[in-house]
Design a protein around this motif. Structure first.
Motif, PDB file in Angstrom:
ATOM      1  N   LYS A 268       0.845  -1.211   0.000  1.00 24.71           N
ATOM      2  CA  LYS A 268       0.000   0.000   0.000  1.00 24.71           C
ATOM      3  C   LYS A 268       0.884   1.265   0.000  1.00 24.71           C
ATOM      4  O   LYS A 268       1.943   1.249  -0.605  1.00 24.71           O
ATOM      5  CB  LYS A 268      -0.975  -0.049   1.184  1.00 24.71           C
ATOM      6  CG  LYS A 268      -1.730  -1.389   1.214  1.00 24.71           C
ATOM      7  CD  LYS A 268      -2.902  -1.427   2.136  1.00 24.71           C
ATOM      8  CE  LYS A 268      -3.560  -2.792   2.038  1.00 24.71           C
ATOM      9  NZ  LYS A 268      -4.787  -2.899   2.828  1.00 24.71           N
TER      10      LYS A 268
ATOM     11  N   GLU B  60     -11.328 -10.428  -1.564  1.00 27.77           N
ATOM     12  CA  GLU B  60     -10.977  -9.725  -0.341  1.00 27.77           C
ATOM     13  C   GLU B  60     -12.241  -9.143   0.293  1.00 27.77           C
ATOM     14  O   GLU B  60     -12.674  -8.046  -0.093  1.00 27.77           O
ATOM     15  CB  GLU B  60     -10.002  -8.583  -0.647  1.00 27.77           C
ATOM     16  CG  GLU B  60      -8.698  -9.047  -1.275  1.00 27.77           C
ATOM     17  CD  GLU B  60      -7.570  -8.049  -1.021  1.00 27.77           C
ATOM     18  OE1 GLU B  60      -6.611  -8.415  -0.353  1.00 27.77           O
ATOM     19  OE2 GLU B  60      -7.688  -6.893  -1.462  1.00 27.77           O
TER      20      GLU B  60
ATOM     21  N   SER C 253      -6.486  -9.749   6.206  1.00 22.42           N
ATOM     22  CA  SER C 253      -5.879 -10.187   7.471  1.00 22.42           C
ATOM     23  C   SER C 253      -5.314 -11.606   7.417  1.00 22.42           C
ATOM     24  O   SER C 253      -5.391 -12.339   8.401  1.00 22.42           O
ATOM     25  CB  SER C 253      -6.873 -10.040   8.623  1.00 22.42           C
ATOM     26  OG  SER C 253      -7.255  -8.684   8.776  1.00 22.42           O
TER      27      SER C 253
ATOM     28  N   HIS D 264      -8.370  -2.726  -6.262  1.00 24.23           N
ATOM     29  CA  HIS D 264      -8.360  -2.968  -4.811  1.00 24.23           C
ATOM     30  C   HIS D 264      -9.521  -2.196  -4.180  1.00 24.23           C
ATOM     31  O   HIS D 264      -9.876  -1.108  -4.648  1.00 24.23           O
ATOM     32  CB  HIS D 264      -7.018  -2.514  -4.225  1.00 24.23           C
ATOM     33  CG  HIS D 264      -6.854  -2.932  -2.797  1.00 24.23           C
ATOM     34  ND1 HIS D 264      -7.443  -2.242  -1.766  1.00 24.23           N
ATOM     35  CD2 HIS D 264      -6.210  -3.987  -2.235  1.00 24.23           C
ATOM     36  CE1 HIS D 264      -7.151  -2.855  -0.621  1.00 24.23           C
ATOM     37  NE2 HIS D 264      -6.406  -3.915  -0.883  1.00 24.23           N
TER      38      HIS D 264
ATOM     39  N   GLY E  87      -7.328  -5.293   6.930  1.00 24.52           N
ATOM     40  CA  GLY E  87      -6.706  -4.418   7.916  1.00 24.52           C
ATOM     41  C   GLY E  87      -7.428  -4.383   9.254  1.00 24.52           C
ATOM     42  O   GLY E  87      -7.142  -3.551  10.109  1.00 24.52           O
TER      43      GLY E  87
ATOM     44  N   GLY F  87      -1.607  -7.767   3.118  1.00 24.17           N
ATOM     45  CA  GLY F  87      -1.249  -6.383   3.412  1.00 24.17           C
ATOM     46  C   GLY F  87      -0.308  -6.316   4.595  1.00 24.17           C
ATOM     47  O   GLY F  87       0.908  -6.489   4.479  1.00 24.17           O
TER      48      GLY F  87
HETATM   49  P1  PGA Z   1      -4.489  -6.910   5.133  1.00 26.04           P
HETATM   50  O1  PGA Z   1      -4.662  -6.251   3.670  1.00 26.04           O
HETATM   51  O2  PGA Z   1      -3.757  -8.210   4.940  1.00 26.04           O
HETATM   52  O3  PGA Z   1      -3.725  -5.911   5.917  1.00 26.04           O
HETATM   53  O4  PGA Z   1      -5.883  -7.138   5.656  1.00 26.04           O
HETATM   54  C1  PGA Z   1      -4.972  -7.032   2.548  1.00 26.04           C
HETATM   55  C2  PGA Z   1      -5.164  -6.150   1.335  1.00 26.04           C
HETATM   56  O5  PGA Z   1      -5.713  -5.051   1.472  1.00 26.04           O
HETATM   57  O6  PGA Z   1      -4.775  -6.518   0.209  1.00 26.04           O
END
Ligand code: PGA
Length: 254
Positions: free
Chosen positions: A11, A168, A214, A96, A174, A235
């Motif tokens: 990101k 996702e 996550s 995304h 997140g 992420g």
């Molecule tokens: P995360 O993000 O693993 O921090 O939940 C995944 C993503 O947004 O691709």
């Protein structure tokens, strides 16, 4: 042993110096490069050359987090597939949920980007997934179907080898909250069926479907063990060499 795609999405984190260091740290965990999964990291644009440099001579690949649909011209602030290729990218994340939400990317635009990426010899990782209220309403499959159909309508079955879809669920991104393996498998299987409806089962088996939201060392094994989960889009846990490498290691045991 299954061959997964373990993709990290940094990101808007890691300037070139920090990105170089993190990439080096990740790669140094695999001195002999002996993994069968595909390992990919997607830093911010400006850090792509640094990460490509750090990964030189390793099996690690570099990708981008977004791209524009035109080759060049008066599009201030944008970047093209050609530029990403020169910088060393092989993959591009497209659509995304953060881009859909904060930058108003529509299904149609996401589909156009996916098509452009494939046409220009890169591999798109097209993100789809419902928000919490849609899951609570029980319309998550409808949402995912609309997002997936939009992309498949722009592509042909010959492109199945070069298409990656990432499921996702937005409520799991997140937040530390992860879809259960059963919830993930249910939607992954549903996406596989949608592809089969468009292109038949042989082509549908070729499309890789990643889970994102996550994913971390603690839950990677049960998520990756699901039949239709072909990898992860990670992420937070990809921002630390230890946790990214742990997930990559887990993928090697399944
Ligand atoms: P995360 O993000 O693993 O921090 O939940 C995944 C993503 O947004 O691709």
């Amino acid at each position: 042993m299954r061959k997964f795609l373990i993709a990290g999405n940094w990101k808007m984190n890691a300037a070139p110096d920090a990105a170089y260091k993190l990439a080096e740290e990740i790669a140094s965990g695999w001195k002999d490069n002996t993994f069968s999964s595909e390992a990919l990291l997607c830093p911010p644009y400006i850090s792509i050359p640094a990460v490509a440099e750090a990964f030189k001579g390793t099996a690690f690949k570099v990708g981008a987090q977004n791209v524009h649909t035109e080759n060049d011209g008066a599009y201030t602030g944008e970047i093209s597939t050609g530029m990403l290729k020169v910088a060393g990218c092989e993959y591009v994340i497209v659509g995304h949920s953060e881009r859909r939400e904060y930058f108003h990317e529509t299904d149609e635009l996401v589909a156009q980007k996916a098509k452009k990426v494939i046409d220009d010899g890169l591999i798109p990782i097209v993100c789809v997934g419902e928000v919490l209220s849609q899951r609570k309403e029980g319309i998550h499959q409808d949402v995912v179907q609309r997002q997936v159909d939009a992309v498949l309508n722009h592509l042909g079955k010959d492109e199945s080898d070069n298409l990656v879809i990432a499921y996702e669920p937005v409520w799991a991104i997140g937040t530390g909250e992860t879809a259960t393996p059963e919830q993930a498998q249910e939607i992954h299987q549903f996406i596989r069926e949608l592809i089969t409806r468009h292109w038949g089962s042989e082509s549908s088996e070729k499309v890789r479907i990643l889970y994102g939201g996550s994913m971390k060392p603690d839950n990677a094994e049960e998520l990756l063990s699901q039949k239709d989960v072909d990898g992860g889009l990670i992420g937070g846990a990809s921002m630390k060499a230890e946790s990214y490498n742990e997930i990559l290691k887990i993928s090697e045991t399944i």
